[in-house]
Design an enzyme around this catalytic site. Structure first.
Site, PDB file in Angstrom:
ATOM      1  N   ASP A   1       0.864  -1.164   0.000  1.00 57.45           N
ATOM      2  CA  ASP A   1       0.000   0.000   0.000  1.00 57.45           C
ATOM      3  C   ASP A   1       0.905   1.218   0.000  1.00 57.45           C
ATOM      4  O   ASP A   1       1.942   1.240   0.664  1.00 57.45           O
ATOM      5  CB  ASP A   1      -0.926   0.006   1.219  1.00 57.45           C
TER       6      ASP A   1
ATOM      7  N   PHE B   1       2.845   6.055 -13.537  1.00 54.80           N
ATOM      8  CA  PHE B   1       1.406   6.090 -13.261  1.00 54.80           C
ATOM      9  C   PHE B   1       1.174   6.944 -12.016  1.00 54.80           C
ATOM     10  O   PHE B   1       2.135   7.461 -11.423  1.00 54.80           O
ATOM     11  CB  PHE B   1       0.871   4.663 -13.073  1.00 54.80           C
ATOM     12  N   GLY B   2      -0.097   7.039 -11.634  1.00 50.54           N
ATOM     13  CA  GLY B   2      -0.421   7.747 -10.389  1.00 50.54           C
ATOM     14  C   GLY B   2       0.111   9.179 -10.396  1.00 50.54           C
ATOM     15  O   GLY B   2      -0.139   9.953 -11.309  1.00 50.54           O
TER      16      GLY B   2
ATOM     17  N   LYS C   1      13.599   4.506 -11.960  1.00 48.86           N
ATOM     18  CA  LYS C   1      12.630   4.730 -10.877  1.00 48.86           C
ATOM     19  C   LYS C   1      12.814   3.676  -9.783  1.00 48.86           C
ATOM     20  O   LYS C   1      12.834   3.997  -8.592  1.00 48.86           O
ATOM     21  CB  LYS C   1      11.192   4.709 -11.431  1.00 48.86           C
TER      22      LYS C   1
HETATM   23  P1  IMP Z   1      -2.056   1.802  -3.714  1.00 59.44           P
HETATM   24  O1  IMP Z   1      -3.145   1.814  -2.708  1.00 59.44           O
HETATM   25  O2  IMP Z   1      -0.793   1.199  -3.234  1.00 59.44           O
HETATM   26  O3  IMP Z   1      -2.484   1.237  -5.040  1.00 59.44           O
HETATM   27  O4  IMP Z   1      -1.658   3.290  -4.024  1.00 59.44           O
HETATM   28  C1  IMP Z   1      -2.586   4.329  -3.935  1.00 59.44           C
HETATM   29  C2  IMP Z   1      -2.376   5.330  -5.027  1.00 59.44           C
HETATM   30  O5  IMP Z   1      -1.092   5.946  -4.868  1.00 59.44           O
HETATM   31  C3  IMP Z   1      -2.400   4.800  -6.448  1.00 59.44           C
HETATM   32  O6  IMP Z   1      -3.685   4.755  -6.970  1.00 59.44           O
HETATM   33  C4  IMP Z   1      -1.558   5.821  -7.187  1.00 59.44           C
HETATM   34  O7  IMP Z   1      -2.344   6.934  -7.514  1.00 59.44           O
HETATM   35  C5  IMP Z   1      -0.565   6.251  -6.130  1.00 59.44           C
HETATM   36  N1  IMP Z   1       0.708   5.533  -6.296  1.00 59.44           N
HETATM   37  C6  IMP Z   1       1.062   4.337  -5.767  1.00 59.44           C
HETATM   38  N2  IMP Z   1       2.311   4.011  -6.152  1.00 59.44           N
HETATM   39  C7  IMP Z   1       2.731   5.037  -6.951  1.00 59.44           C
HETATM   40  C8  IMP Z   1       3.938   5.270  -7.664  1.00 59.44           C
HETATM   41  O8  IMP Z   1       4.904   4.496  -7.675  1.00 59.44           O
HETATM   42  N3  IMP Z   1       3.985   6.419  -8.356  1.00 59.44           N
HETATM   43  C9  IMP Z   1       2.971   7.316  -8.397  1.00 59.44           C
HETATM   44  N4  IMP Z   1       1.829   7.129  -7.766  1.00 59.44           N
HETATM   45  C10 IMP Z   1       1.697   5.989  -7.038  1.00 59.44           C
END
Ligand code: IMP
Length: 194
Positions: A69, A149-150, A172
């Protein structure tokens, strides 16, 4: 080769993590398990959500599993979006919507300090182990780059001129929150478990 489930269907994360794990381990995705539900993420912390996700899959498949997470914590926004990073701009929002919300909320703000935090929860032989990765950086004034992404297009890691979305996967992974946490996981799997 040992099989280990990565409790995600995020293709970006699968690629990032597979490229860091040695050939000793074969990652099984949720798709490959035939798991189609959404895993609940209802905890108030990144640690809690990682743990909730890994337990959810372990209880159903009884296989070694890890879940991650991640949250982006922005100082001038009191740590937001943090644990709410995925749906910061609302349910069904896009990555671009989330980035736009951050940029709008930081308009005119000088303090751009922020960090990505990843927590990986591994369950193996019935025991849970957690691994953390942190990377500090600044939120750009506007998005740059095509990859990733994100929030990658608005995050400039400290000490670098390229933001995450301008870096190759390898670049990265070298410095990222997830790369750091995964390397701790890999070290643990290859020394403490092998
Ligand atoms: P998750 O709950 O781990 O999937 O992460 C929550 C949110 O954080 C994702 O939907 C992305 O928007 C953002 N996120 C997670 N990892 C990354 C990354 O490596 N780069 C950029 N955004 C990220």
């Amino acid at each position: 080769m040992k099989q280990i489930v990565f409790a995600t269907n995020n293709q970006h994360k699968l690629e990032e993590v597979q490229s860091l794990l040695s050939e000793q381990f074969q990652i099984i995705s949720l798709n490959e398990l035939g798991f189609k539900e959404e895993i609940p993420e209802t905890q108030k912390t990144i640690e809690g959500n990682a743990s909730q996700k890994s337990h959810y899959i372990y209880e159903r498949y009884n296989m070694p599993v890890f879940a991650d997470d991640t949250g982006l914590e922005i100082d001038a926004l009191n740590g937001e979006p943090g644990v709410y990073s995925a749906r910061y701009a609302g349910s069904n929002c896009s990555f671009q919507d989330n980035c736009n919300k951050v940029l709008n909320n930081l308009k005119g703000e000088q303090n751009r300090n922020s960090r990505f935090k990843t927590v990986i929860s591994l369950i193996i032989d019935g025991n849970e182990h957690q691994f953390e990765g942190l990377v500090n950086g600044k939120i750009l004034e506007e998005g740059r780059g095509e990859d990733g992404f994100g929030y990658d297009s608005i995050f400039l890691p400290d000490g670098y001129e390229k933001c995450f979305a301008e870096m190759s996967l390898e670049e990265k992974n070298q410095i990222s929150h997830r790369g750091l946490a995964v390397r701790k996981l890999v070290k643990f799997l290859s020394t403490d478990i092998a």
